[in-house]
Design an enzyme around this catalytic site. Structure first.
Site, PDB file in Angstrom:
ATOM      1  N   VAL A 150       0.846  -1.194   0.000  1.00 33.78           N
ATOM      2  CA  VAL A 150       0.000   0.000   0.000  1.00 33.78           C
ATOM      3  C   VAL A 150       0.882   1.244   0.000  1.00 33.78           C
ATOM      4  O   VAL A 150       1.705   1.443   0.892  1.00 33.78           O
ATOM      5  CB  VAL A 150      -0.942   0.014   1.216  1.00 33.78           C
ATOM      6  CG1 VAL A 150      -1.771   1.301   1.226  1.00 33.78           C
ATOM      7  CG2 VAL A 150      -1.855  -1.203   1.187  1.00 33.78           C
ATOM      8  N   LYS A 151       0.678   2.077  -1.004  1.00 35.12           N
ATOM      9  CA  LYS A 151       1.485   3.283  -1.173  1.00 35.12           C
ATOM     10  C   LYS A 151       0.728   4.476  -0.598  1.00 35.12           C
ATOM     11  O   LYS A 151      -0.433   4.709  -0.936  1.00 35.12           O
ATOM     12  CB  LYS A 151       1.774   3.488  -2.660  1.00 35.12           C
ATOM     13  CG  LYS A 151       2.891   4.466  -2.984  1.00 35.12           C
ATOM     14  CD  LYS A 151       3.158   4.413  -4.494  1.00 35.12           C
ATOM     15  CE  LYS A 151       4.256   5.368  -4.905  1.00 35.12           C
ATOM     16  NZ  LYS A 151       4.421   5.354  -6.384  1.00 35.12           N
TER      17      LYS A 151
END
Length: 217
Positions: free
Chosen positions: A82-83
């Site tokens: 997850v960025k």
């Protein structure tokens, strides 16, 4: 050093991944928009092509919303990372993801203190933007050097993922100063192995070999 592709073009990703030299993929909202395809569909397809880490970025700006979006993205495949943006809310979300053992890539890093806080929040990766700093008259590699020193001083396990890479020289310099990962546009990949002297040398070897009239097979 690990090499990631910064792309959402699944055909290009599949082609370059076939070399066995691509370790992961990073994406962002701009690349998703350019693809013209649904984000979840694109990320799922990339995850099927490359078994390594695939960064998928949240679009929310508040911690609670980032957490909700990140949890959904993480369910796409086990290799999703997850960025999240390096903001106060992003750091809060990062710490929450660390508690849930969801891997994170904290992006848009432009200072050593930002990287320090990301590591304290439990980020899996920190993404300093090298080319963007160069555009504003700073040396992006100085940032990687500083982050490397800080992380080594305190034993942080957060990996340095050099981003906004524009050319092969950036890759070389990032490797020298200690980046763990570099993410590159597909166009830069061929620049890593192409050299005019290699081509010239091979041409001469093939010419000389042909003159022998021999065959290895």
């Amino acid at each position: 050093m690990q090499i990631f592709l910064d792309s959402t073009d699944t055909k290009v990703i599949a082609d370059l991944a076939s070399t066995g030299l691509i370790d992961g993929v990073t994406t962002n909202p701009t690349l998703i928009a350019k693809s013209g395809r649904p984000m979840l569909e694109v990320i799922a397809e990339i995850c099927d092509i490359v078994p390594g880490p695939i960064s998928a970025e949240v679009a929310a700006t508040t911690a609670d919303a980032m957490i909700a979006e990140g949890q959904k993205l993480a369910k796409i495949a086990p290799n999703v990372v997850v960025k999240i943006p390096l903001t106060r809310d992003g750091l809060i979300a990062c710490a929450a993801f660390a508690d849930e053992e969801i891997k994170t890539n904290v992006t848009l890093c432009f200072s050593p203190t930002q990287a320090l806080l990301a590591a304290k929040a439990g980020a899996t990766y920190i993404s300093p933007f090298i080319g963007r700093l160069d555009d504003y008259g700073f040396d992006g590699m100085d940032l990687i050097r500083d982050i490397r020193a800080i992380y080594d001083n305190y034993g942080y396990e957060t990996e340095i993922l050099a981003a906004s890479v524009r050319n092969a020289a950036h890759v070389k310099e990032a490797a020298i100063v200690g980046a763990d990962v570099v993410t590159i546009p597909p166009a830069v990949f061929s620049d890593l192995y192409k050299h005019p002297l290699t081509d010239k040398g091979l041409e001469q070897f093939l010419k000389d070999w042909a003159s022998t009239g021999q065959s290895i097979l």
